[in-house]
Design an enzyme around this catalytic site. Structure first.
Site, PDB file in Angstrom:
ATOM      1  CB  SER A 112      -0.970  -0.072   1.192  1.00 31.61           C
ATOM      2  OG  SER A 112      -1.013   1.113   1.878  1.00 31.61           O
ATOM      3  CG  ASP A 156       6.576  -3.602  -1.702  1.00 29.86           C
ATOM      4  OD1 ASP A 156       6.931  -4.717  -2.108  1.00 29.86           O
ATOM      5  OD2 ASP A 156       6.043  -3.427  -0.590  1.00 29.86           O
TER       6      ASP A 156
HETATM    7  C1  MEV Z   1       7.865  -6.464   1.386  1.00 26.72           C
HETATM    8  O1  MEV Z   1       6.759  -6.300   0.512  1.00 26.72           O
HETATM    9  C2  MEV Z   1       8.722  -7.607   0.971  1.00 26.72           C
HETATM   10  C3  MEV Z   1       9.975  -7.884   1.778  1.00 26.72           C
HETATM   11  O2  MEV Z   1      10.756  -8.801   0.996  1.00 26.72           O
HETATM   12  C4  MEV Z   1      10.770  -6.626   2.054  1.00 26.72           C
HETATM   13  C5  MEV Z   1      11.422  -6.026   0.806  1.00 26.72           C
HETATM   14  O3  MEV Z   1      11.574  -6.707  -0.195  1.00 26.72           O
HETATM   15  O4  MEV Z   1      11.793  -4.847   0.889  1.00 26.72           O
HETATM   16  C6  MEV Z   1       9.663  -8.558   3.099  1.00 26.72           C
END
Ligand code: MEV
Length: 324
Positions: A112, A156
């Site tokens: 998000s 993300d």
């Molecule tokens: C977060 O959506 C995913 C993780 O692998 C952290 C990252 O990649 O920055 C846990």
């Protein structure tokens, strides 16, 4: 007024391992964050987050809360950072009002904050007539994301910027996967909010205690993601499901799962999901189940009975874009 939007994401394979440079598979889904941007007559950056019920304005480093008191400052700061990056790029000294609305559950593993940041960057850049490449949209959203959790892999903001289905590798960029068929997915939300930064720290600690073991787990995660990329491109849903179950077991090994997630994962598997795993940082947040299309509703019901809220997610090829 300019309106832009950007998609939420589901990590199908390789979360956490991606922080250590291994490949991960991520897809954009049909839930989006929207940001509208307008010029102001003063030099403030005013931000209203409709869903969080927080608002206030920034003047340089001073913050004046409107709704939500001092808590508003921390939650709105990444949006301010994204806006400042574009202002700086455009070399314009103007004030901007931003309103953010999103149908993406917050702190749940669906990206998000990155979707909001990417939508804000696109809206503000169009408002200021600053021509940003996709790479620049990604970079500004990434810089906002660094405020949310210290060492993000960048997965993300990448998916929120570009959309589609991507094989992503930190510092190496990404490759779009050619996925023709549907990927029928149910998302189950435990309703437990958690911090990605804390989850990443849990894995880091476990790796410090047992480096030789955890490094093997991380390397195995790499093999799983690479095999899954092939299964996605050939539409082999059975293999994908099995690989999701293996990936979930690896995430348990590094300390990313918890009891509420396990309940939802097992409820989905017992009802005939081809595979189920936590998605995102874990420790709460969401899980995802892959099902044959005729099983989607039944699996969603089972996840609800096990305590989750659900939605059926569809892949989306659209990254961050102008809406109007
Ligand atoms: C977060 O959506 C995913 C993780 O692998 C952290 C990252 O990649 O920055 C846990």
């Amino acid at each position: 007024m300019i309106v832009a939007s950007a998609p939420a994401k589901i990590i199908l394979f390789g979360e956490h391992f991606v922080v250590y440079g291994e490949p991960a598979i991520v897809l954009a889904i049909d839930k989006r964050a929207r940001a509208s941007a307008e010029l102001r007559t003063d030099k403030r950056i005013y931000i209203n987050s409709v869903d969080l019920g927080l608002s206030g304005s920034f003047m340089e480093e001073q913050f004046q809360p409107e709704l939500g008191g001092e808590e508003a400052r921390t939650k709105l700061e990444p949006i301010k950072i994204a806006t400042q990056k574009v202002l700086h790029f455009s070399k314009k000294q103007v004030g901007v009002s931003i309103e953010v609305e999103s149908s993406i559950p917050v702190a749940a593993g669906l990206g998000s904050s990155a979707a909001v940041a990417a939508a804000v960057v696109v809206a503000v850049s169009r408002l200021l007539d600053a021509k940003l490449s996709k790479e620049e949209v990604f970079r500004f959203a990434y810089e906002a994301e660094c405020f949310v959790h210290g060492t993000p892999s960048g997965i993300d903001p990448t998916i929120s910027t570009y959309g589609g289905v991507l094989l992503f590798q930190r510092d190496r960029g990404f490759k779009s996967l050619n996925v023709e068929g549907d990927i029928p997915l149910v998302v189950g939300d435990t309703g437990m909010e958690r911090s990605t930064g804390e989850q990443v720290a849990i894995v880091r600690e476990r790796r410090k205690h047992f480096p030789s073991i955890i490094d093997h787990v991380i390397k195995t995660g790499r093999e799983v993601a690479l095999k899954a990329a092939k299964a996605l491109e050939t539409g082999d849903l059975n293999a994908l499901g099995e690989l999701m179950n293996i990936n979930h077991a690896l995430l348990c090994a590094v300390g990313a799962s918890n009891e509420p997630l396990e309940r939802l994962v097992y409820a989905a598997r017992k009802t005939g999901a081809l595979g189920a795993k936590l998605t995102g940082a874990g420790g709460g947040g969401c899980m995802v189940a892959l099902c044959l299309p005729e099983k989607l509703e039944k699996v969603a019901e089972a996840i609800k009975r096990a305590g989750g809220t659900t939605f059926i997610a569809r892949k989306s090829s659209e990254g961050a874009k102008i809406e109007s």
